[in-house]
Design a protein around this motif. Structure first.
Motif, PDB file in Angstrom:
ATOM      1  N   UNK A   1     -60.603   9.613 -37.554  1.00  0.00           N
ATOM      2  CA  UNK A   1     -61.457  10.553 -36.797  1.00  0.00           C
ATOM      3  C   UNK A   1     -60.608  11.319 -35.766  1.00  0.00           C
ATOM      4  N   UNK A   2     -59.757  10.561 -35.007  1.00  0.00           N
ATOM      5  CA  UNK A   2     -58.988  11.178 -33.945  1.00  0.00           C
ATOM      6  C   UNK A   2     -58.048  12.245 -34.499  1.00  0.00           C
ATOM      7  N   UNK A   3     -58.049  13.406 -33.817  1.00  0.00           N
ATOM      8  CA  UNK A   3     -57.156  14.483 -34.254  1.00  0.00           C
ATOM      9  C   UNK A   3     -57.765  15.374 -35.324  1.00  0.00           C
ATOM     10  N   UNK A 385     -59.046  25.433 -28.771  1.00  0.00           N
ATOM     11  CA  UNK A 385     -59.858  24.535 -27.951  1.00  0.00           C
ATOM     12  C   UNK A 385     -60.146  23.258 -28.742  1.00  0.00           C
ATOM     13  N   UNK A 386     -59.900  22.136 -28.111  1.00  0.00           N
ATOM     14  CA  UNK A 386     -60.233  20.849 -28.740  1.00  0.00           C
ATOM     15  C   UNK A 386     -61.417  20.257 -27.992  1.00  0.00           C
ATOM     16  N   UNK A 387     -62.212  19.492 -28.720  1.00  0.00           N
ATOM     17  CA  UNK A 387     -63.350  18.824 -28.085  1.00  0.00           C
ATOM     18  C   UNK A 387     -63.557  17.482 -28.772  1.00  0.00           C
ATOM     19  N   UNK A 388     -64.028  16.500 -28.017  1.00  0.00           N
ATOM     20  CA  UNK A 388     -64.373  15.205 -28.611  1.00  0.00           C
ATOM     21  C   UNK A 388     -65.478  14.557 -27.797  1.00  0.00           C
ATOM     22  N   UNK A 389     -66.093  13.556 -28.397  1.00  0.00           N
ATOM     23  CA  UNK A 389     -67.204  12.846 -27.762  1.00  0.00           C
ATOM     24  C   UNK A 389     -66.752  11.409 -27.529  1.00  0.00           C
ATOM     25  N   UNK A 390     -66.853  10.947 -26.274  1.00  0.00           N
ATOM     26  CA  UNK A 390     -66.355   9.597 -25.972  1.00  0.00           C
ATOM     27  C   UNK A 390     -67.441   8.733 -25.336  1.00  0.00           C
ATOM     28  N   UNK A 395     -64.458   4.980 -22.876  1.00  0.00           N
ATOM     29  CA  UNK A 395     -63.584   6.127 -23.116  1.00  0.00           C
ATOM     30  C   UNK A 395     -63.168   6.266 -24.573  1.00  0.00           C
ATOM     31  N   UNK A 396     -63.645   5.347 -25.426  1.00  0.00           N
ATOM     32  CA  UNK A 396     -63.300   5.405 -26.860  1.00  0.00           C
ATOM     33  C   UNK A 396     -64.054   6.548 -27.530  1.00  0.00           C
ATOM     34  N   UNK A 397     -63.422   7.148 -28.545  1.00  0.00           N
ATOM     35  CA  UNK A 397     -64.083   8.240 -29.260  1.00  0.00           C
ATOM     36  C   UNK A 397     -65.265   7.693 -30.056  1.00  0.00           C
ATOM     37  N   UNK A 398     -66.363   8.425 -30.010  1.00  0.00           N
ATOM     38  CA  UNK A 398     -67.591   7.977 -30.676  1.00  0.00           C
ATOM     39  C   UNK A 398     -67.595   8.395 -32.143  1.00  0.00           C
ATOM     40  N   UNK A 399     -68.250   7.595 -33.004  1.00  0.00           N
ATOM     41  CA  UNK A 399     -68.391   8.000 -34.406  1.00  0.00           C
ATOM     42  C   UNK A 399     -69.236   9.280 -34.516  1.00  0.00           C
ATOM     43  N   UNK A 400     -69.101   9.970 -35.625  1.00  0.00           N
ATOM     44  CA  UNK A 400     -69.863  11.206 -35.876  1.00  0.00           C
ATOM     45  C   UNK A 400     -71.361  10.937 -35.695  1.00  0.00           C
ATOM     46  N   UNK A 401     -72.029  11.846 -34.974  1.00  0.00           N
ATOM     47  CA  UNK A 401     -73.479  11.727 -34.795  1.00  0.00           C
ATOM     48  C   UNK A 401     -73.905  10.872 -33.620  1.00  0.00           C
ATOM     49  N   UNK A 402     -72.956  10.141 -33.017  1.00  0.00           N
ATOM     50  CA  UNK A 402     -73.311   9.266 -31.883  1.00  0.00           C
ATOM     51  C   UNK A 402     -73.180  10.028 -30.566  1.00  0.00           C
TER      52      UNK A 402
END
Length: 556
Positions: A1-3, A385-390, A395-402
């Motif tokens: 997922x990361x990156x 632009x990068x974006x992520x959901x944590x 602070x861990x990256x969340x799975x898709x949809x979470x």
């Protein structure tokens, strides 16, 4: 997922994932367009047109005025004006001589004004004769040494310039200014100043162009340091996104204020970069907007949802031709689906929802304008632009949809908060901006905002996001506007309260609304309290002030 950047598959072929951004003084946006199109209309204000050459010369004169007053590079200049030519001239003139612009909301009361001017250390303020008394009262508690006073009439055509003061006095407005040492007439200063070109070289990555104060919805507002690079990058990012813009041909409808960072980037800077005509509207007046669209045929109309709501519900909208509008970018608040569909039907143009925050100059996400889009989402990250959901705790990256907190990285992310190192280190970590907004990303890389972290309602142990309930309320045919907030409740800790404004001539009872919500929401999300109101408190940009609703609630 990361990156992974699943959103890139939805970029249209005209948009590249990455670009090179110029590293120069932000004022070059005006300088370069004025060299290319000296005689094209740059600004239109209440019947008066200023061409690029005139705006450039006036801006040079203003830069020389500041130098004559002893203002140095890095000094702060407050601009407390609505959308009018003086605001644009003061903005570019300040940047040209290396000053830092402090955009100041003309609606600020004395307390807010004192805080912002003291915190920024501004030594000069440009304001209106209408606001002079308020500025004078605040001045003694700040470092302001020079007050430059302009008037709406300064750039009105004849005979409006003569009639304006008469009308204002009849309305009870105070236009009298006592000019003395430290208080100057803006127009006179410009007239006497040199028009010699000034555009200092800057270290674009380090030098601050703008101190933009955040809305202060969490108490005292903080100054966001935006560099020349931040603002240039975001202007180019939004321009590349809107790739059908024709150089020297677009007309931008300036209904959102340029003292707000959304208006500054997508309206003022964007218009100057593309040598467009910026139609300045000093305050949001729906009849004036309709007349302006009908007469001047603007092609681009950035706004807030409340503006589009007001427009499509206006009785005159059917009589006026608004089909010139090709592109509308909605920001600052969630855009209800019905509004989007109705507006596109009326104009034949595209209305897309985007997202950003002051700390990112401001735009980070938008739906593709002429490509695959998802209604109800804020779209996908802009180029570079990068974006992520944590997870908020780990602070861990969340799975898709979470759901988690949205983080942003890109060239538009601020340098930090003015004189607030601790808050800067909490907000920017490893180059990632912690937005405080809760949201999710789907498998296509489209992001949705669920709510502000601080607006979350926790009722009976359940997490409830006001925005989800507001969407359901907006779908009701009798409701024009709605806001939802958590109010104290002895049993549940907090409970859901809806504040509702009905469309003219419509009626609705608490019971009918409850049934409507029960069919569409889980029981714990259904508003337990409803208050019908004539209007909702809003910021200048049209964002509903939940905090004010809650403060009024406490007083009751």
């Amino acid at each position: 997922m990361s990156g992974a950047k699943p959103w890139l598959q939805h970029y249209t072929e005209e948009v590249s994932p990455t670009y090179k951004y110029p590293k120069h003084n932000l004022a070059r946006l005006l300088v370069d367009s004025a060299e290319l199109f000296p005689n094209r209309p740059a600004l239109y204000f209440m019947g008066k047109t200023l061409i690029y050459r005139e705006v450039l010369e006036a801006s040079y004169r203003f830069a020389n005025v500041l130098k004559g007053l002893g203002v140095n590079a890095g000094d702060r200049v407050s601009i407390m004006l609505p959308n009018c030519p003086s605001a644009i001239i003061a903005y570019f003139g300040t940047l040209m001589m290396g000053g830092i612009v402090v955009m100041t909301n003309p609606l600020y009361v004395e307390r807010e004004l004192v805080h912002q001017l003291s915190d920024s250390g501004a030594t000069v303020i440009v304001t209106l004769d209408l606001l002079f008394e308020r500025v004078q009262k605040a001045k003694g508690k700040t470092m302001i040494r020079h007050v430059l006073v302009t008037s709406i009439k300064d750039y009105l055509p004849f005979p409006k310039n003569l009639l304006y003061p008469i009308k204002m006095k009849k309305d009870g407005a105070k236009l009298d200014v006592s000019y003395s040492e430290g208080v100057y007439n803006f127009k006179n200063l410009l007239r006497k100043a040199s028009s010699a070109p000034v555009c200092v070289d800057v270290d674009a990555d380090q030098d601050i162009a703008l101190l933009q104060y955040t809305g202060g919805t969490t108490g005292l507002s903080k100054g966001v340091m935006l560099t020349h690079s931040n603002l240039i990058a975001n202007t180019y990012q939004t321009c590349h996104w809107c790739y059908r813009i024709r150089m020297g041909e677009e007309r931008f409808l300036g209904a959102i204020p340029c003292f707000h960072v959304f208006g500054l980037t997508v309206l003022l800077n964007q218009s100057m970069l593309r040598a467009g005509m910026l139609i300045l509207i000093p305050k949001f007046d729906i009849d004036l907007i309709l007349d302006t669209i009908n007469k001047l045929k603007p092609t681009i109309f950035p706004g807030a949802p409340t503006m589009y709501i007001a427009l499509i519900n206006h009785k005159r909208v059917k009589e006026v031709d608004i089909s010139s509008i090709n592109v509308c970018v909605s920001g600052s608040a969630p855009l209800p689906l019905e509004i989007q569909e109705k507006f596109e039907e009326l104009t034949g143009g595209r209305l897309i929802e985007g997202y950003g925050l002051t700390e990112s100059s401001p735009v980070t996400h938008a739906n593709p304008i002429w490509g695959y889009r998802k209604i109800g989402s804020i779209g996908i990250p802009l180029p570079d632009t990068e974006a992520k959901v944590v997870d908020v705790n780990s602070g861990e990256e969340m799975p898709i949809g979470e759901i988690g907190e949205i983080l942003i990285k890109g060239p538009q992310v601020m340098k930090g908060y003015w004189q607030r190192e601790q808050e800067t280190t909490l907000t920017i970590q490893d180059g990632w901006l912690y937005t405080g907004d809760m949201g999710r990303m789907d498998e296509d890389g489209f992001f949705s905002i669920v709510d502000r972290k601080k607006d979350l309602i926790i009722a009976g142990g359940y997490n409830i996001y006001p925005r989800e309930i507001e969407e359901v309320l907006f779908e009701h045919p009798a409701i024009q506007e709605a806001a939802v907030a958590g109010v104290p409740d002895e049993y549940r800790g907090e409970t859901v309260k809806a504040f509702v404004v009905l469309k003219a001539g419509m009626s609705l009872t608490d019971k009918e609304l409850e049934l409507w919500c029960r069919e569409r929401l889980a029981a714990y999300k259904v508003p337990r309290k409803v208050e019908f109101r004539q209007s909702l408190p809003k910021t200048m940009i049209g964002k509903v002030l939940r905090r004010q609703l809650l403060e009024e609630e406490k007083k009751d």
